[in-house]
Design an enzyme around this catalytic site. Structure first.
Site, mmCIF file in Angstrom:
data_model
loop_
_atom_site.group_PDB
_atom_site.id
_atom_site.type_symbol
_atom_site.label_atom_id
_atom_site.label_comp_id
_atom_site.label_asym_id
_atom_site.label_seq_id
_atom_site.Cartn_x
_atom_site.Cartn_y
_atom_site.Cartn_z
ATOM 1 N N ASP A 66 0.832 -1.209 0.000
ATOM 2 C CA ASP A 66 0.000 0.000 0.000
ATOM 3 C C ASP A 66 0.866 1.259 0.000
ATOM 4 O OD1 ASP A 66 0.968 -0.121 2.608
ATOM 5 O OD2 ASP A 66 -0.957 -0.609 3.508
ATOM 6 N N ASN A 133 -8.334 -2.972 14.665
ATOM 7 C CA ASN A 133 -9.718 -3.288 14.279
ATOM 8 C C ASN A 133 -9.771 -4.427 13.248
ATOM 9 O OD1 ASN A 133 -8.768 -2.117 11.976
ATOM 10 N ND2 ASN A 133 -10.275 -0.461 11.890
ATOM 11 N N HIS A 135 -7.982 -4.571 10.411
ATOM 12 C CA HIS A 135 -7.708 -4.210 9.011
ATOM 13 C C HIS A 135 -6.401 -4.822 8.517
ATOM 14 C CE1 HIS A 135 -5.502 -0.186 10.126
ATOM 15 N NE2 HIS A 135 -4.634 -1.163 10.029
ATOM 16 N N GLU A 140 -10.449 -1.759 5.550
ATOM 17 C CA GLU A 140 -11.007 -1.543 6.886
ATOM 18 C C GLU A 140 -12.275 -2.394 7.047
ATOM 19 O OE1 GLU A 140 -9.497 0.150 9.109
ATOM 20 O OE2 GLU A 140 -8.233 1.642 8.126
HETATM 21 P P1 PGA Z 1 1.531 -1.722 13.110
HETATM 22 O O1 PGA Z 1 0.250 -1.479 12.215
HETATM 23 O O2 PGA Z 1 2.407 -2.664 12.386
HETATM 24 O O3 PGA Z 1 2.159 -0.363 13.222
HETATM 25 O O4 PGA Z 1 1.049 -2.265 14.413
HETATM 26 C C1 PGA Z 1 -0.443 -2.523 11.658
HETATM 27 C C2 PGA Z 1 -1.639 -1.936 10.973
HETATM 28 O O5 PGA Z 1 -2.359 -1.136 11.606
HETATM 29 O O6 PGA Z 1 -1.874 -2.262 9.811
#
Ligand code: PGA
Length: 240
Positions: A66, A133, A135, A140
């Site tokens: 992404d 959450n 995602h 999302e």
């Molecule tokens: P993080 O984020 O690796 O910073 O915990 C993961 C995400 O929210 O996709």
């Protein structure tokens, strides 16, 4: 789903590195797709060490899941992150590096361009972090399971974590993100989801033991024939 429990973030990073090294050694022209965030930081630094110790990536293709809509050199960009943790630290580069251009004027064209790259290069591994959450990428909760590469409007919660993580001012926080959809994520031969820390415990439990549902995006990965879920003790604390 293969669920692997490790002690902590360091063990998780070591195991992730091992998966990537084994993949590259067994298939020198591997196509590997990375993610950003806290989850892969130490892993990417360890991978850089392995490359500097002679792991041959010169026939590999590296790409990313992404990218934020915004400037390439913005503090939060995937482009900058990958340079900071990997590309600026290695002497030998992969054969090809592909990233989404967050600066593109025409988003539809950019989606098409990167979509074509994905069509040309089937991924051997896609690594993912898990949102609190559930995602994955910017898919999302509520995103249809048949999503294809798209530009997502970021949720308030996601914007807040980006703001905190990069120490941004309110007006600097990116509000949109290009992301692979579930379709492209599920196309990888091997999908590895990694979660560390107690903030992920609820999502880990829901993904591993709850219903497969668009309300919990990462749960779709249980339908993947080669899905590895690595969780550390804190992230796995609520598992049965
Ligand atoms: P993080 O984020 O690796 O910073 O915990 C993961 C995400 O929210 O996709």
């Amino acid at each position: 789903m293969q669920l692997i429990k490790v002690k902590d973030y360091h063990e998780m990073s070591e195991l992730l590195t091992k998966y990537f090294i084994d993949q590259i050694v067994s298939k020198p022209d591997s196509v590997l797709s990375f993610t950003t965030g806290k989850t892969p930081q130490e892993f990417l630094m360890k991978l850089a060490d392995a490359i500097n110790y002679g792991l041959d990536i010169s026939n590999c293709i590296f790409m990313n899941l992404d990218e934020f809509v915004g400037k390439k050199d913005a503090a939060y960009s995937v482009h900058r992150f990958m340079h900071t943790y990997l590309y600026d630290n290695i002497a030998v580069m992969p054969k090809e590096i592909h990233m989404i251009n967050g600066e593109a004027e025409d988003k539809e064209e950019e989606l098409k361009r990167y979509g074509n790259i994905l069509k040309q290069h089937g991924r051997d591994i896609q690594i993912l972090g898990l949102g609190i959450n559930g995602h994955i990428g910017a898919n999302e909760p509520g995103t249809p399971f048949n999503s294809r590469m798209f530009v997502a409007d970021s949720l308030e919660t996601t914007m807040r974590s980006t703001k905190d993580y990069y120490g941004l001012k309110e007006e600097e926080v990116p509000t949109q993100m290009y992301t692979m959809g579930f379709t492209e994520i599920m196309e990888a031969d091997h999908v590895i989801l990694a979660a560390s820390g107690s903030s992920k415990a609820y999502a880990v439990k829901a993904v591993a033991e709850g219903e497969i549902s668009e309300d919990m995006p990462a749960s779709i990965l249980r339908n993947h024939p080669n899905f590895t879920f690595i969780v550390d003790e804190a992230a796995g604390a609520l598992l049965k």
